[in-house]
Design a protein around this motif. Structure first.
Motif: not given
Lengths: 224, 229
Positions: A4-5, A7-9, A11-12, A192
């Motif tokens: 999850l972390a 994926t967030w990275t 996306l951002t 993502a």
């Protein structure tokens, strides 16, 4: 949850959004093929469905088209287009496949919407001396509106979802982020891409529900 | 000689292909059937308690029906990918995704079936001393069959079509053959696998319709009597 972390990275990270295979371009492709296909499908299916409903004929055709649409795999149709000469025609294979799969829900809902208008209301309108055209515009079309909007919603959601599968045959769209991630064993990118696609589908659904409510309220308000 | 040529010239229809790869086609079809059957059966196992819950406690109706509809909105490619971190490249991943999709149709099918049971029939059974378990199994379920089977048929047909997307993780039955054929533009394989997929859906639909007729002989008797009178 490392995934999850990561994926967030993904996306951002700005770099993942730019360029030919970046998320920005893929989103634009997705919206372009989905929008074009939905407009074409509406232009083809709505007049036909409404007209058949007005005449009260062709009910079995409308239902069978809808059943056939469910039995045919999108992936197979896209693949057939991609091994035919159509593969050299840019986004055409995806758009044609999307139109084919958007027609059944639009056609069926338009037909059923007009057919299910209360016969007593139709008889009353005829008794008042309304012509076929007046009856259609003034009575059948407004009363069929909720059903038409339901059809539009399921067609739109289906089109957005199907545009994703186009990536499996190498056509553009958000699905390409997922397939590209698969080929490079980049699970955060796969997740993502899936999150973006799922969010877009849910957003389209929510927007159409909101538009339906807004239109419904306006239609319900007495004129003048 | 001419038969071998159709593989070289990449024809759409090729007898030599069907002969030489019949084993491959059979294996893919069996995988397709296996994934579909497992998905629909598991879907029913999950949908039944959910439908009974919704019926017993109507306040769960909104959340359960809303959630299953929401799941249906998620594109198949995204669904299979989102399950990847949890289930890996496995048939379990494809089956799980397909079960989640089937719930939308199956929960509604079970509810529609139970709603079709006439209230007076239920009352009569209760009056005869049927407990709720026996009432469900011996009275409600048989009477719910026509609507329930309609749901199962719809779920099965769409599951067969959706299984092809499982080729993303190499478990897509006939979809695997389509994916393999794409890089070389192998027309005969794409067409054969696609046609088999549609035939499979039609066969499953007819088979389930036949099963429904066998299980509900009373509907035909009634129709026959009405037609004869």
């Amino acid at each position: 949850m490392g995934i999850l972390a990561d994926t967030w990275t993904w996306l951002t990270t700005g770099a993942n959004w730019s360029g030919e295979s970046g998320a920005g371009h893929r989103l634009a492709e997705h919206l372009y093929v989905s929008g074009t296909a939905l407009l074409l499908a509406c232009a083809l299916a709505l007049p036909l469905g409404l007209w058949l409903g007005h005449l009260g004929r062709g009910g079995t055709v409308a239902v069978n088209v809808s059943n056939a649409g469910r039995a045919v795999p999108v992936f197979a149709v896209l693949a057939l287009f991609m091994v035919s000469p159509l593969r050299n025609a840019g986004y055409v294979p995806t758009v044609v496949a999307l139109v084919l799969f958007a027609i059944p829900p639009l056609l069926t809902h338009a037909y059923v919407g007009v057919r299910e208008v209360d016969r007593a209301v139709v008889e009353a309108a005829r008794g008042m001396g309304m012509s076929g055209g007046q009856l259609f515009r003034g009575v059948e079309l407004p009363l069929a509106r909720p059903m038409l909007m339901t059809g539009l919603r399921s067609a739109a959601v289906q089109v957005v979802a199907t545009a994703t599968v186009a990536a499996m045959v190498g056509q553009g769209g958000l699905g390409r982020i997922i397939t590209a991630g698969f080929h490079t064993y980049d699970t955060p990118q796969v997740v993502a891409g899936a999150v973006l696609v799922a969010l877009l589908a849910l957003l389209v659904e929510a927007l159409l529900v909101a538009a339906d409510r807004l239109l419904g309220r306006r239609a319900a308000r007495p004129k003048g | 000689m001419a038969a071998a040529n159709c593989l070289v010239t990449n024809d759409w229809i090729c007898g030599a292909y069907l002969r030489t790869r019949s084993q491959e086609l059979t294996d893919a079809t069996l995988q397709h059937v296996g994934i579909t059957v497992a998905s629909v059966l598991l879907g029913l196992l999950v949908a039944f308690p959910l439908a009974l819950l919704v019926r017993a406690r109507p306040r769960f109706a909104g959340p359960v029906l809303g959630l299953t509809t929401l799941l249906y909105t998620i594109p198949s490619l995204a669904m299979f990918s989102l399950l990847l971190p949890f289930l890996g490249l496995s048939s379990a991943l494809v089956v799980t995704g397909l079960v989640l999709y089937s719930l939308t149709i199956l929960v509604r099918g079970v509810l529609a079936g139970l709603a079709a049971v006439p209230a007076e029939t239920r009352e009569a059974a209760r009056g005869m001393g049927y407990g709720s378990g026996r009432l469900l199994w011996e009275v409600e379920l048989p009477l719910a069959l026509p609507a329930l089977m309609a749901g199962i048929r719809m779920a099965t047909v769409s599951t067969i079509a959706l299984t092809t997307v499982g080729s993303l993780v190499g478990r897509g039955g006939l979809g695997n053959l389509i994916e393999e054929a794409l890089p070389t533009f192998f027309k005969a394989q794409v067409l054969a696998a696609s046609v088999l997929c549609v035939l499979l859906a039609v066969a499953a639909d007819l088979l389930l319709l036949g099963l429904q007729r066998l299980l509900t002989p009373w509907t035909r008797m009634r129709a026959g009597r009405a037609g004869g009178a």
